[in-house]
Design a protein around this motif. Structure first.
Motif, PDB file in Angstrom:
ATOM      1  N   LYS A 261     -13.248 -24.543  16.077  1.00  0.00           N
ATOM      2  CA  LYS A 261     -14.086 -23.609  16.819  1.00  0.00           C
ATOM      3  C   LYS A 261     -15.183 -23.031  15.927  1.00  0.00           C
ATOM      4  CE  LYS A 261     -10.491 -22.548  20.180  1.00  0.00           C
ATOM      5  NZ  LYS A 261      -9.652 -21.518  20.841  1.00  0.00           N
ATOM      6  N   ALA A 262     -14.872 -22.846  14.668  1.00  0.00           N
ATOM      7  CA  ALA A 262     -15.895 -22.403  13.722  1.00  0.00           C
ATOM      8  C   ALA A 262     -17.009 -23.439  13.608  1.00  0.00           C
ATOM      9  CB  ALA A 262     -15.273 -22.135  12.357  1.00  0.00           C
ATOM     10  N   ASP A 263     -16.639 -24.700  13.599  1.00  0.00           N
ATOM     11  CA  ASP A 263     -17.643 -25.767  13.517  1.00  0.00           C
ATOM     12  C   ASP A 263     -18.557 -25.769  14.737  1.00  0.00           C
ATOM     13  OD1 ASP A 263     -16.685 -26.596  11.063  1.00  0.00           O
ATOM     14  OD2 ASP A 263     -15.413 -28.190  11.890  1.00  0.00           O
ATOM     15  N   ILE A 264     -18.001 -25.486  15.921  1.00  0.00           N
ATOM     16  CA  ILE A 264     -18.828 -25.409  17.123  1.00  0.00           C
ATOM     17  C   ILE A 264     -19.850 -24.289  16.982  1.00  0.00           C
ATOM     18  CG2 ILE A 264     -18.816 -24.833  19.583  1.00  0.00           C
ATOM     19  CD1 ILE A 264     -16.193 -26.292  19.835  1.00  0.00           C
ATOM     20  N   CYS A 265     -19.411 -23.140  16.488  1.00  0.00           N
ATOM     21  CA  CYS A 265     -20.336 -22.015  16.302  1.00  0.00           C
ATOM     22  C   CYS A 265     -21.448 -22.383  15.323  1.00  0.00           C
ATOM     23  CB  CYS A 265     -19.578 -20.795  15.821  1.00  0.00           C
ATOM     24  SG  CYS A 265     -18.464 -20.093  17.057  1.00  0.00           S
ATOM     25  N   ARG A 266     -21.098 -23.063  14.246  1.00  0.00           N
ATOM     26  CA  ARG A 266     -22.119 -23.489  13.280  1.00  0.00           C
ATOM     27  C   ARG A 266     -23.086 -24.481  13.923  1.00  0.00           C
ATOM     28  NH1 ARG A 266     -17.355 -23.697   9.957  1.00  0.00           N
ATOM     29  NH2 ARG A 266     -17.301 -21.875   8.567  1.00  0.00           N
ATOM     30  N   ALA A 267     -22.559 -25.365  14.776  1.00  0.00           N
ATOM     31  CA  ALA A 267     -23.424 -26.328  15.459  1.00  0.00           C
ATOM     32  C   ALA A 267     -24.402 -25.630  16.388  1.00  0.00           C
ATOM     33  CB  ALA A 267     -22.573 -27.331  16.245  1.00  0.00           C
ATOM     34  N   MET A 268     -24.011 -24.479  16.945  1.00  0.00           N
ATOM     35  CA  MET A 268     -24.922 -23.714  17.788  1.00  0.00           C
ATOM     36  C   MET A 268     -25.973 -22.983  16.961  1.00  0.00           C
ATOM     37  SD  MET A 268     -22.671 -22.137  20.953  1.00  0.00           S
ATOM     38  CE  MET A 268     -21.222 -21.599  20.037  1.00  0.00           C
ATOM     39  N   GLY A 269     -25.738 -22.842  15.655  1.00  0.00           N
ATOM     40  CA  GLY A 269     -26.690 -22.165  14.777  1.00  0.00           C
ATOM     41  C   GLY A 269     -26.187 -20.873  14.187  1.00  0.00           C
ATOM     42  N   ALA A 270     -24.936 -20.499  14.492  1.00  0.00           N
ATOM     43  CA  ALA A 270     -24.376 -19.264  13.931  1.00  0.00           C
ATOM     44  C   ALA A 270     -23.950 -19.491  12.487  1.00  0.00           C
ATOM     45  CB  ALA A 270     -23.179 -18.810  14.770  1.00  0.00           C
ATOM     46  N   GLU A 271     -24.084 -18.460  11.681  1.00  0.00           N
ATOM     47  CA  GLU A 271     -23.730 -18.560  10.260  1.00  0.00           C
ATOM     48  C   GLU A 271     -22.602 -17.619   9.859  1.00  0.00           C
ATOM     49  OE1 GLU A 271     -27.325 -17.840   8.142  1.00  0.00           O
ATOM     50  OE2 GLU A 271     -28.312 -19.683   8.810  1.00  0.00           O
ATOM     51  N   LEU A 272     -22.452 -16.503  10.563  1.00  0.00           N
ATOM     52  CA  LEU A 272     -21.467 -15.491  10.194  1.00  0.00           C
ATOM     53  C   LEU A 272     -20.221 -15.680  11.062  1.00  0.00           C
ATOM     54  CD1 LEU A 272     -23.799 -12.363   9.899  1.00  0.00           C
ATOM     55  CD2 LEU A 272     -23.431 -14.248   8.280  1.00  0.00           C
ATOM     56  N   ILE A 273     -19.152 -16.156  10.442  1.00  0.00           N
ATOM     57  CA  ILE A 273     -17.973 -16.560  11.204  1.00  0.00           C
ATOM     58  C   ILE A 273     -16.714 -15.996  10.560  1.00  0.00           C
ATOM     59  CG2 ILE A 273     -16.586 -18.535  11.977  1.00  0.00           C
ATOM     60  CD1 ILE A 273     -19.252 -20.143  11.996  1.00  0.00           C
ATOM     61  N   ILE A 274     -15.833 -15.462  11.401  1.00  0.00           N
ATOM     62  CA  ILE A 274     -14.528 -14.980  10.963  1.00  0.00           C
ATOM     63  C   ILE A 274     -13.456 -15.804  11.668  1.00  0.00           C
ATOM     64  CG2 ILE A 274     -12.907 -13.051  11.017  1.00  0.00           C
ATOM     65  CD1 ILE A 274     -15.280 -11.151  10.855  1.00  0.00           C
ATOM     66  N   ASN A 275     -12.635 -16.487  10.880  1.00  0.00           N
ATOM     67  CA  ASN A 275     -11.494 -17.222  11.422  1.00  0.00           C
ATOM     68  C   ASN A 275     -10.308 -16.262  11.425  1.00  0.00           C
ATOM     69  OD1 ASN A 275      -9.187 -18.826  11.833  1.00  0.00           O
ATOM     70  ND2 ASN A 275     -10.132 -20.615  10.860  1.00  0.00           N
ATOM     71  N   LYS A 279      -7.425 -15.021   8.553  1.00  0.00           N
ATOM     72  CA  LYS A 279      -7.343 -13.619   8.135  1.00  0.00           C
ATOM     73  C   LYS A 279      -6.014 -12.991   8.536  1.00  0.00           C
ATOM     74  CE  LYS A 279     -11.477 -13.211   6.337  1.00  0.00           C
ATOM     75  NZ  LYS A 279     -11.702 -12.817   4.916  1.00  0.00           N
ATOM     76  N   ALA A 280      -5.362 -13.562   9.561  1.00  0.00           N
ATOM     77  CA  ALA A 280      -4.042 -13.101  10.017  1.00  0.00           C
ATOM     78  C   ALA A 280      -4.027 -11.609  10.338  1.00  0.00           C
ATOM     79  CB  ALA A 280      -2.977 -13.430   8.975  1.00  0.00           C
ATOM     80  N   TYR A 281      -5.048 -11.150  11.065  1.00  0.00           N
ATOM     81  CA  TYR A 281      -5.067  -9.757  11.473  1.00  0.00           C
ATOM     82  C   TYR A 281      -3.864  -9.446  12.373  1.00  0.00           C
ATOM     83  CZ  TYR A 281      -9.998 -10.109  10.105  1.00  0.00           C
ATOM     84  OH  TYR A 281     -11.167 -10.335   9.421  1.00  0.00           O
ATOM     85  N   LYS A 282      -3.282  -8.283  12.169  1.00  0.00           N
ATOM     86  CA  LYS A 282      -2.207  -7.790  13.028  1.00  0.00           C
ATOM     87  C   LYS A 282      -2.594  -6.376  13.462  1.00  0.00           C
ATOM     88  CE  LYS A 282       1.494 -10.607  11.047  1.00  0.00           C
ATOM     89  NZ  LYS A 282       2.825 -10.601  10.385  1.00  0.00           N
ATOM     90  N   PHE A 283      -3.420  -6.320  14.520  1.00  0.00           N
ATOM     91  CA  PHE A 283      -3.937  -5.041  14.970  1.00  0.00           C
ATOM     92  C   PHE A 283      -2.857  -4.151  15.576  1.00  0.00           C
ATOM     93  CE2 PHE A 283      -7.978  -7.666  15.595  1.00  0.00           C
ATOM     94  CZ  PHE A 283      -8.507  -7.284  14.369  1.00  0.00           C
ATOM     95  N   TRP A 284      -1.739  -4.752  15.959  1.00  0.00           N
ATOM     96  CA  TRP A 284      -0.629  -4.002  16.528  1.00  0.00           C
ATOM     97  C   TRP A 284       0.580  -4.109  15.604  1.00  0.00           C
ATOM     98  CZ3 TRP A 284      -0.533  -1.233  21.163  1.00  0.00           C
ATOM     99  CH2 TRP A 284      -1.696  -1.306  21.932  1.00  0.00           C
ATOM    100  N   LYS A 285       1.127  -2.952  15.208  1.00  0.00           N
ATOM    101  CA  LYS A 285       2.368  -2.948  14.422  1.00  0.00           C
ATOM    102  C   LYS A 285       3.546  -3.377  15.279  1.00  0.00           C
ATOM    103  CE  LYS A 285       0.976   0.945  11.460  1.00  0.00           C
ATOM    104  NZ  LYS A 285       1.330   2.341  11.060  1.00  0.00           N
TER     105      LYS A 285
END
Length: 445
Positions: A261-275, A279-285
Protein backbone atom coordinates in the motif's frame (compact mmCIF):
# COMPACT_ATOMS: atom_id res chain seq x y z
CA UNK A 1 -31.66 -8.21 -21.53
CA UNK A 2 -29.57 -9.66 -24.34
CA UNK A 3 -30.98 -7.15 -26.85
CA UNK A 4 -30.13 -4.30 -24.48
CA UNK A 5 -26.62 -5.65 -23.91
CA UNK A 6 -26.06 -6.07 -27.66
CA UNK A 7 -27.24 -2.52 -28.36
CA UNK A 8 -24.82 -1.12 -25.81
CA UNK A 9 -21.90 -3.24 -26.97
CA UNK A 10 -22.47 -2.16 -30.59
CA UNK A 11 -21.32 1.31 -29.57
CA UNK A 12 -23.25 3.11 -32.31
CA UNK A 13 -26.88 2.47 -31.38
CA UNK A 14 -28.93 5.67 -31.66
CA UNK A 15 -31.07 7.14 -28.93
CA UNK A 16 -34.17 6.42 -31.00
CA UNK A 17 -33.16 2.77 -31.22
CA UNK A 18 -32.62 2.60 -27.44
CA UNK A 19 -36.03 4.19 -26.90
CA UNK A 20 -37.58 1.51 -29.10
CA UNK A 21 -36.00 -1.39 -27.21
CA UNK A 22 -38.41 -3.35 -25.06
CA UNK A 23 -37.68 -3.13 -21.34
CA UNK A 24 -38.03 -6.64 -19.88
CA UNK A 25 -40.49 -7.44 -17.11
CA UNK A 26 -37.71 -8.67 -14.84
CA UNK A 27 -33.94 -8.52 -14.38
CA UNK A 28 -31.19 -10.04 -12.26
CA UNK A 29 -30.20 -8.18 -9.13
CA UNK A 30 -28.13 -8.73 -5.99
CA UNK A 31 -30.43 -8.71 -2.98
CA UNK A 32 -30.62 -9.27 0.74
CA UNK A 33 -33.77 -10.90 2.12
CA UNK A 34 -35.86 -9.57 4.96
CA UNK A 35 -36.48 -13.03 6.39
CA UNK A 36 -32.70 -13.50 6.93
CA UNK A 37 -32.14 -10.45 9.15
CA UNK A 38 -31.42 -12.64 12.18
CA UNK A 39 -29.05 -15.01 10.38
CA UNK A 40 -25.87 -13.72 12.05
CA UNK A 41 -27.18 -13.14 15.56
CA UNK A 42 -24.53 -13.86 18.19
CA UNK A 43 -21.59 -13.66 15.78
CA UNK A 44 -18.82 -11.05 15.84
CA UNK A 45 -18.76 -8.74 12.84
CA UNK A 46 -15.59 -10.34 11.49
CA UNK A 47 -17.28 -13.74 11.40
CA UNK A 48 -20.29 -12.59 9.36
CA UNK A 49 -20.02 -13.73 5.74
CA UNK A 50 -21.70 -11.58 3.04
CA UNK A 51 -21.71 -14.58 0.70
CA UNK A 52 -24.49 -16.10 2.80
CA UNK A 53 -26.85 -13.15 2.51
CA UNK A 54 -26.14 -11.58 -0.90
CA UNK A 55 -28.37 -13.41 -3.37
CA UNK A 56 -28.67 -13.11 -7.14
CA UNK A 57 -32.42 -13.03 -7.80
CA UNK A 58 -34.74 -12.40 -10.72
CA UNK A 59 -36.84 -9.36 -9.72
CA UNK A 60 -39.58 -7.32 -11.46
CA UNK A 61 -38.69 -4.01 -13.07
CA UNK A 62 -40.05 -1.21 -10.82
CA UNK A 63 -42.59 1.33 -11.98
CA UNK A 64 -40.92 4.45 -13.40
CA UNK A 65 -42.03 7.64 -11.66
CA UNK A 66 -41.72 11.36 -12.40
CA UNK A 67 -38.16 12.66 -12.39
CA UNK A 68 -36.69 9.16 -12.54
CA UNK A 69 -34.73 7.03 -14.98
CA UNK A 70 -34.20 3.34 -15.64
CA UNK A 71 -30.56 2.61 -16.42
CA UNK A 72 -29.09 -0.54 -17.95
CA UNK A 73 -26.14 -1.21 -15.63
CA UNK A 74 -22.94 -2.32 -17.30
CA UNK A 75 -20.85 -2.25 -14.12
CA UNK A 76 -21.07 -1.36 -10.45
CA UNK A 77 -18.74 -1.51 -7.43
CA UNK A 78 -18.60 -2.54 -3.79
CA UNK A 79 -18.79 0.06 -1.04
CA UNK A 80 -18.71 -0.53 2.68
CA UNK A 81 -22.42 0.24 2.89
CA UNK A 82 -23.10 -2.94 0.92
CA UNK A 83 -21.04 -4.85 3.48
CA UNK A 84 -23.08 -3.26 6.28
CA UNK A 85 -26.32 -4.17 4.48
CA UNK A 86 -25.23 -7.76 3.98
CA UNK A 87 -24.31 -8.34 7.63
CA UNK A 88 -27.24 -6.28 8.98
CA UNK A 89 -25.00 -3.82 10.85
CA UNK A 90 -25.31 -1.44 12.55
CA UNK A 91 -29.02 -1.96 11.78
CA UNK A 92 -31.03 -3.79 9.17
CA UNK A 93 -31.61 -1.63 6.10
CA UNK A 94 -35.19 -2.88 5.90
CA UNK A 95 -36.02 -0.26 8.53
CA UNK A 96 -34.85 2.40 6.05
CA UNK A 97 -37.04 0.94 3.32
CA UNK A 98 -40.09 0.72 5.59
CA UNK A 99 -39.76 4.38 6.61
CA UNK A 100 -39.24 5.48 3.01
CA UNK A 101 -42.25 3.44 1.97
CA UNK A 102 -44.48 5.46 4.32
CA UNK A 103 -43.47 8.77 2.71
CA UNK A 104 -45.69 8.64 -0.38
CA UNK A 105 -47.56 6.24 -2.69
CA UNK A 106 -44.60 6.35 -5.09
CA UNK A 107 -41.98 5.61 -2.43
CA UNK A 108 -44.07 2.63 -1.30
CA UNK A 109 -42.36 0.75 -4.18
CA UNK A 110 -39.17 0.61 -2.10
CA UNK A 111 -40.70 -1.27 0.84
CA UNK A 112 -40.21 -4.85 -0.31
CA UNK A 113 -39.19 -8.14 1.34
CA UNK A 114 -35.91 -7.88 -0.57
CA UNK A 115 -33.40 -5.05 -0.89
CA UNK A 116 -31.51 -4.54 -4.17
CA UNK A 117 -28.16 -3.13 -3.07
CA UNK A 118 -25.36 -1.11 -4.61
CA UNK A 119 -24.53 2.61 -4.64
CA UNK A 120 -22.45 2.88 -7.85
CA UNK A 121 -23.16 2.32 -11.52
CA UNK A 122 -22.02 3.01 -15.05
CA UNK A 123 -24.48 2.26 -17.81
CA UNK A 124 -26.95 3.54 -20.39
CA UNK A 125 -30.28 5.30 -19.90
CA UNK A 126 -33.19 3.13 -21.08
CA UNK A 127 -36.24 5.17 -20.06
CA UNK A 128 -36.97 8.47 -18.36
CA UNK A 129 -40.08 9.46 -16.44
CA UNK A 130 -42.26 12.55 -16.80
CA UNK A 131 -40.44 15.81 -16.21
CA UNK A 132 -36.98 14.58 -17.24
CA UNK A 133 -35.49 16.79 -19.94
CA UNK A 134 -31.69 16.64 -19.65
CA UNK A 135 -31.29 12.87 -20.08
CA UNK A 136 -32.48 10.60 -22.86
CA UNK A 137 -32.42 6.92 -23.85
CA UNK A 138 -28.96 5.98 -25.07
CA UNK A 139 -27.04 8.44 -22.87
CA UNK A 140 -23.97 6.84 -21.30
CA UNK A 141 -23.96 7.78 -17.63
CA UNK A 142 -22.65 7.20 -14.16
CA UNK A 143 -24.79 7.79 -11.08
CA UNK A 144 -23.97 9.35 -7.76
CA UNK A 145 -25.81 7.97 -4.75
CA UNK A 146 -27.59 11.01 -3.26
CA UNK A 147 -31.37 10.57 -3.30
CA UNK A 148 -33.36 13.64 -2.17
CA UNK A 149 -36.99 14.77 -2.34
CA UNK A 150 -36.30 18.55 -1.97
CA UNK A 151 -39.83 19.42 -0.85
CA UNK A 152 -38.45 21.07 2.29
CA UNK A 153 -36.56 24.40 2.20
CA UNK A 154 -33.77 22.89 4.30
CA UNK A 155 -32.02 21.23 1.37
CA UNK A 156 -31.95 24.12 -1.06
CA UNK A 157 -28.60 25.57 0.00
CA UNK A 158 -27.03 22.14 0.35
CA UNK A 159 -29.06 19.12 -0.75
CA UNK A 160 -27.26 16.95 1.81
CA UNK A 161 -29.32 18.82 4.43
CA UNK A 162 -32.66 17.79 2.93
CA UNK A 163 -34.71 16.02 5.64
CA UNK A 164 -35.45 13.26 3.13
CA UNK A 165 -31.81 12.78 2.09
CA UNK A 166 -30.98 9.11 1.52
CA UNK A 167 -28.17 7.05 0.06
CA UNK A 168 -29.43 5.20 -3.00
CA UNK A 169 -28.95 1.45 -2.85
CA UNK A 170 -28.48 1.59 0.94
CA UNK A 171 -31.41 3.61 2.28
CA UNK A 172 -33.44 3.11 -0.91
CA UNK A 173 -34.17 0.07 -3.02
CA UNK A 174 -33.33 -0.69 -6.70
CA UNK A 175 -29.57 -0.12 -6.38
CA UNK A 176 -26.71 -0.55 -8.83
CA UNK A 177 -25.60 -4.16 -8.24
CA UNK A 178 -28.04 -5.32 -10.87
CA UNK A 179 -28.73 -5.40 -14.59
CA UNK A 180 -31.18 -2.47 -14.31
CA UNK A 181 -31.30 0.31 -11.71
CA UNK A 182 -33.88 2.92 -10.82
CA UNK A 183 -32.44 6.38 -10.04
CA UNK A 184 -33.61 9.95 -9.82
CA UNK A 185 -32.56 11.93 -12.89
CA UNK A 186 -30.57 14.33 -10.69
CA UNK A 187 -28.28 11.45 -9.78
CA UNK A 188 -27.05 11.12 -13.36
CA UNK A 189 -23.74 12.44 -14.69
CA UNK A 190 -21.88 11.84 -17.99
CA UNK A 191 -19.74 8.72 -18.11
CA UNK A 192 -16.04 9.65 -18.47
CA UNK A 193 -15.38 8.75 -22.09
CA UNK A 194 -11.82 7.45 -21.63
CA UNK A 195 -12.74 4.84 -19.04
CA UNK A 196 -14.11 1.32 -19.30
CA UNK A 197 -17.48 0.55 -17.77
CA UNK A 198 -15.98 -0.95 -14.62
CA UNK A 199 -13.47 1.90 -14.21
CA UNK A 200 -16.19 4.52 -14.67
CA UNK A 201 -18.45 2.84 -12.11
CA UNK A 202 -15.84 2.56 -9.38
CA UNK A 203 -15.18 6.21 -8.31
CA UNK A 204 -18.80 7.30 -7.68
CA UNK A 205 -19.49 7.09 -3.96
CA UNK A 206 -15.94 7.32 -2.64
CA UNK A 207 -14.73 9.98 -5.07
CA UNK A 208 -17.62 12.31 -4.30
CA UNK A 209 -17.31 11.61 -0.57
CA UNK A 210 -13.59 12.42 -0.59
CA UNK A 211 -14.18 15.59 -2.62
CA UNK A 212 -16.72 17.01 -0.18
CA UNK A 213 -14.82 15.84 2.89
CA UNK A 214 -11.48 17.29 1.88
CA UNK A 215 -11.90 19.91 -0.86
CA UNK A 216 -15.37 21.43 -0.54
CA UNK A 217 -16.20 24.40 1.69
CA UNK A 218 -18.76 22.07 3.25
CA UNK A 219 -15.84 19.90 4.42
CA UNK A 220 -12.27 20.76 5.32
CA UNK A 221 -11.77 23.37 2.58
CA UNK A 222 -8.23 22.19 1.84
CA UNK A 223 -5.84 24.82 0.46
CA UNK A 224 -2.41 24.81 -1.13
CA UNK A 225 0.37 24.05 1.31
CA UNK A 226 -1.79 22.19 3.83
CA UNK A 227 -0.40 19.06 5.47
CA UNK A 228 -3.14 16.42 5.30
CA UNK A 229 -3.06 13.23 7.36
CA UNK A 230 -4.89 10.52 5.41
CA UNK A 231 -5.83 7.26 7.08
CA UNK A 232 -5.99 4.28 4.74
CA UNK A 233 -4.36 6.38 2.06
CA UNK A 234 -4.45 3.69 -0.63
CA UNK A 235 -8.00 2.50 0.12
CA UNK A 236 -11.37 3.30 -1.37
CA UNK A 237 -11.71 6.72 0.26
CA UNK A 238 -8.06 7.39 1.02
CA UNK A 239 -6.93 6.69 -2.53
CA UNK A 240 -8.99 9.64 -3.73
CA UNK A 241 -8.08 11.84 -0.76
CA UNK A 242 -4.40 11.29 -1.57
CA UNK A 243 -5.00 12.31 -5.19
CA UNK A 244 -6.97 15.42 -4.18
CA UNK A 245 -4.24 16.50 -1.78
CA UNK A 246 -1.57 16.14 -4.45
CA UNK A 247 -3.73 17.69 -7.17
CA UNK A 248 -4.63 20.64 -4.93
CA UNK A 249 -1.13 21.61 -3.84
CA UNK A 250 -1.29 20.06 -0.37
CA UNK A 251 1.11 17.53 1.17
CA UNK A 252 -0.47 14.18 2.06
CA UNK A 253 0.86 12.25 5.05
CA UNK A 254 -0.25 8.76 4.10
CA UNK A 255 -1.02 6.15 6.74
CA UNK A 256 -1.07 2.60 5.36
CA UNK A 257 -0.88 -0.93 6.73
CA UNK A 258 1.79 -2.59 4.57
CA UNK A 259 4.57 -2.02 2.05
CA UNK A 260 2.39 -2.78 -0.98
CA UNK A 261 0.00 0.00 0.00
CA UNK A 262 2.94 2.31 0.61
CA UNK A 263 4.14 1.61 -2.92
CA UNK A 264 0.72 2.59 -4.31
CA UNK A 265 0.92 5.91 -2.46
CA UNK A 266 4.40 6.54 -3.86
CA UNK A 267 3.12 5.71 -7.36
CA UNK A 268 0.46 8.39 -6.91
CA UNK A 269 3.23 10.88 -6.03
CA UNK A 270 3.08 10.89 -2.23
CA UNK A 271 6.37 10.99 -0.35
CA UNK A 272 5.44 11.11 3.34
CA UNK A 273 4.27 7.66 4.40
CA UNK A 274 3.70 5.95 7.74
CA UNK A 275 3.39 2.16 7.77
CA UNK A 276 1.31 1.66 10.91
CA UNK A 277 2.07 -2.08 10.98
CA UNK A 278 5.80 -1.37 11.21
CA UNK A 279 5.20 1.28 13.85
CA UNK A 280 2.85 -1.07 15.76
CA UNK A 281 0.80 1.73 17.27
CA UNK A 282 -1.52 0.63 20.07
CA UNK A 283 -3.81 3.60 20.58
CA UNK A 284 -5.97 1.58 22.97
CA UNK A 285 -4.57 -0.03 26.12
CA UNK A 286 -7.72 -2.08 26.41
CA UNK A 287 -11.34 -1.92 25.31
CA UNK A 288 -12.07 1.10 27.53
CA UNK A 289 -8.85 3.11 27.80
CA UNK A 290 -6.66 4.84 25.22
CA UNK A 291 -2.92 5.45 25.49
CA UNK A 292 -1.91 9.13 25.12
CA UNK A 293 1.74 8.08 24.99
CA UNK A 294 0.98 6.37 21.68
CA UNK A 295 -0.72 9.53 20.41
CA UNK A 296 2.44 11.46 21.23
CA UNK A 297 4.62 8.88 19.49
CA UNK A 298 2.36 9.12 16.44
CA UNK A 299 2.56 12.93 16.45
CA UNK A 300 6.36 12.77 16.71
CA UNK A 301 6.52 10.43 13.71
CA UNK A 302 4.39 12.86 11.69
CA UNK A 303 6.61 15.83 12.57
CA UNK A 304 9.73 13.89 11.58
CA UNK A 305 8.24 13.54 8.09
CA UNK A 306 6.95 17.10 7.74
CA UNK A 307 9.99 18.95 9.03
CA UNK A 308 8.48 19.68 12.41
CA UNK A 309 4.96 20.66 11.37
CA UNK A 310 1.70 19.19 12.64
CA UNK A 311 -1.04 18.45 10.12
CA UNK A 312 -3.61 21.07 9.14
CA UNK A 313 -6.29 18.50 8.27
CA UNK A 314 -6.96 14.94 9.37
CA UNK A 315 -8.98 12.91 6.84
CA UNK A 316 -10.79 10.57 9.25
CA UNK A 317 -12.84 7.52 8.39
CA UNK A 318 -11.67 4.52 10.52
CA UNK A 319 -13.47 6.02 13.53
CA UNK A 320 -13.18 4.52 17.00
CA UNK A 321 -9.74 2.95 16.56
CA UNK A 322 -8.01 6.14 15.42
CA UNK A 323 -10.15 9.12 16.41
CA UNK A 324 -8.38 9.96 19.66
CA UNK A 325 -5.05 10.01 17.86
CA UNK A 326 -6.53 12.11 15.05
CA UNK A 327 -7.77 14.80 17.42
CA UNK A 328 -4.36 14.88 19.09
CA UNK A 329 -2.39 14.98 15.81
CA UNK A 330 -4.14 17.98 14.23
CA UNK A 331 -2.27 21.27 14.66
CA UNK A 332 -3.58 24.11 16.81
CA UNK A 333 -6.55 25.50 14.91
CA UNK A 334 -6.60 22.42 12.69
CA UNK A 335 -9.51 20.40 11.36
CA UNK A 336 -10.55 16.79 11.82
CA UNK A 337 -13.11 15.91 9.12
CA UNK A 338 -14.85 12.59 9.65
CA UNK A 339 -17.16 10.11 7.96
CA UNK A 340 -17.86 6.35 7.84
CA UNK A 341 -16.31 5.04 11.11
CA UNK A 342 -15.55 1.59 9.74
CA UNK A 343 -13.82 0.48 12.99
CA UNK A 344 -16.67 1.67 15.21
CA UNK A 345 -19.08 4.56 15.60
CA UNK A 346 -18.55 5.44 19.27
CA UNK A 347 -15.58 7.81 19.17
CA UNK A 348 -13.56 8.85 22.20
CA UNK A 349 -11.00 11.65 22.43
CA UNK A 350 -9.46 13.96 25.01
CA UNK A 351 -11.41 17.18 24.69
CA UNK A 352 -8.56 19.24 26.13
CA UNK A 353 -6.67 18.83 22.86
CA UNK A 354 -9.72 20.02 20.94
CA UNK A 355 -10.97 22.91 23.09
CA UNK A 356 -7.71 24.37 24.33
CA UNK A 357 -6.11 24.17 20.89
CA UNK A 358 -9.12 25.57 19.00
CA UNK A 359 -9.46 22.57 16.72
CA UNK A 360 -12.61 21.73 14.77
CA UNK A 361 -14.40 18.45 14.11
CA UNK A 362 -16.49 18.47 10.94
CA UNK A 363 -18.92 15.72 10.04
CA UNK A 364 -19.07 14.95 6.33
CA UNK A 365 -21.49 12.63 4.56
CA UNK A 366 -21.35 11.83 0.83
CA UNK A 367 -21.81 14.96 -1.34
CA UNK A 368 -24.44 17.11 -2.99
CA UNK A 369 -25.11 17.01 -6.72
CA UNK A 370 -22.79 19.93 -7.49
CA UNK A 371 -19.92 18.42 -5.51
CA UNK A 372 -20.50 15.04 -7.15
CA UNK A 373 -20.58 16.66 -10.59
CA UNK A 374 -17.28 18.46 -9.92
CA UNK A 375 -15.67 15.26 -8.67
CA UNK A 376 -16.84 13.37 -11.75
CA UNK A 377 -15.68 16.23 -14.00
CA UNK A 378 -12.15 15.87 -12.61
CA UNK A 379 -12.28 12.15 -13.43
CA UNK A 380 -13.50 12.94 -16.96
CA UNK A 381 -10.66 15.45 -17.49
CA UNK A 382 -8.04 12.89 -16.43
CA UNK A 383 -7.00 14.92 -13.39
CA UNK A 384 -8.21 12.33 -10.86
CA UNK A 385 -8.11 8.61 -11.65
CA UNK A 386 -10.06 5.50 -10.67
CA UNK A 387 -8.61 3.26 -7.97
CA UNK A 388 -10.03 -0.01 -9.30
CA UNK A 389 -7.94 -3.04 -8.37
CA UNK A 390 -10.07 -5.94 -9.61
CA UNK A 391 -13.57 -6.84 -10.79
CA UNK A 392 -15.90 -9.76 -10.17
CA UNK A 393 -18.87 -10.98 -12.21
CA UNK A 394 -22.32 -10.22 -10.81
CA UNK A 395 -22.63 -13.84 -9.72
CA UNK A 396 -19.67 -13.40 -7.35
CA UNK A 397 -20.77 -10.19 -5.65
CA UNK A 398 -20.75 -11.98 -2.29
CA UNK A 399 -17.06 -12.75 -2.64
CA UNK A 400 -16.34 -9.17 -3.68
CA UNK A 401 -18.14 -7.91 -0.57
CA UNK A 402 -16.24 -10.39 1.60
CA UNK A 403 -12.94 -9.01 0.26
CA UNK A 404 -13.97 -5.52 1.33
CA UNK A 405 -15.29 -6.76 4.68
CA UNK A 406 -11.93 -8.40 5.43
CA UNK A 407 -9.88 -5.52 3.97
CA UNK A 408 -8.34 -8.02 1.56
CA UNK A 409 -8.47 -5.51 -1.29
CA UNK A 410 -6.86 -2.34 -2.61
CA UNK A 411 -8.75 0.74 -3.74
CA UNK A 412 -12.14 -0.24 -5.17
CA UNK A 413 -13.53 -3.64 -6.13
CA UNK A 414 -15.72 -3.59 -9.24
CA UNK A 415 -18.61 -5.79 -10.32
CA UNK A 416 -19.50 -6.52 -13.95
CA UNK A 417 -23.28 -6.45 -14.42
CA UNK A 418 -24.32 -6.46 -18.09
CA UNK A 419 -20.73 -6.04 -19.31
CA UNK A 420 -19.57 -9.52 -20.39
CA UNK A 421 -15.91 -8.76 -19.70
CA UNK A 422 -13.57 -6.03 -18.57
CA UNK A 423 -12.09 -3.44 -20.90
CA UNK A 424 -15.23 -2.38 -22.77
CA UNK A 425 -16.86 1.04 -23.15
CA UNK A 426 -13.86 3.28 -23.96
CA UNK A 427 -14.99 6.12 -26.25
CA UNK A 428 -11.90 8.37 -26.07
CA UNK A 429 -8.80 6.20 -26.56
CA UNK A 430 -6.53 9.22 -27.09
CA UNK A 431 -7.22 10.65 -23.63
CA UNK A 432 -6.94 7.18 -22.16
CA UNK A 433 -3.52 6.67 -23.70
CA UNK A 434 -2.26 9.76 -21.86
CA UNK A 435 -3.28 8.34 -18.49
CA UNK A 436 -3.09 4.56 -18.94
CA UNK A 437 -0.52 3.97 -16.22
CA UNK A 438 -2.40 6.11 -13.68
CA UNK A 439 -5.71 4.42 -14.51
CA UNK A 440 -4.15 1.01 -13.90
CA UNK A 441 -2.13 2.04 -10.84
CA UNK A 442 -4.11 -0.16 -8.44
CA UNK A 443 -4.36 -3.17 -10.75
CA UNK A 444 -2.79 -6.43 -9.67
CA UNK A 445 -1.79 -5.19 -6.22
Amino acid sequence: MQQIRDAILAGDTSGEEFAALEVPESYRAVTVHKDEVGLFEGLDSKDKDPRKTLHLDDVPVPELGPGEALVAVMASAINYNTVWTSIFEPVSTFGFLERYGRLSPLSKRHDLPYHIVGSDLAGVVLRTGPGVHLWHPGDEVVAHCLSVELESPDGHNDTMLDPEQRIWGFETNFGGLAEIALVKSNQLMPKPAHLTWEEAASPGLVNSTAYRQLVSRNGAGMKQGDNVLIWGASGGLGGFATQYALNGGATPVCVVSNDEKADICRAMGAELIINRSEKAYKFWKNEHEQDPAEWRRFGKDIRELTGGEDVDIVFEHPGRETFGASVYAARKGGTIVTCASTSGFMHQYDNRYLWMNLKRIIGSHFANYRESWEANRLIAKGMIHPTLSQSYPLEETGQAALDVHRNAHQGKVGVLCLAPEEGLGVRDPELRAKHESAINRFRGV
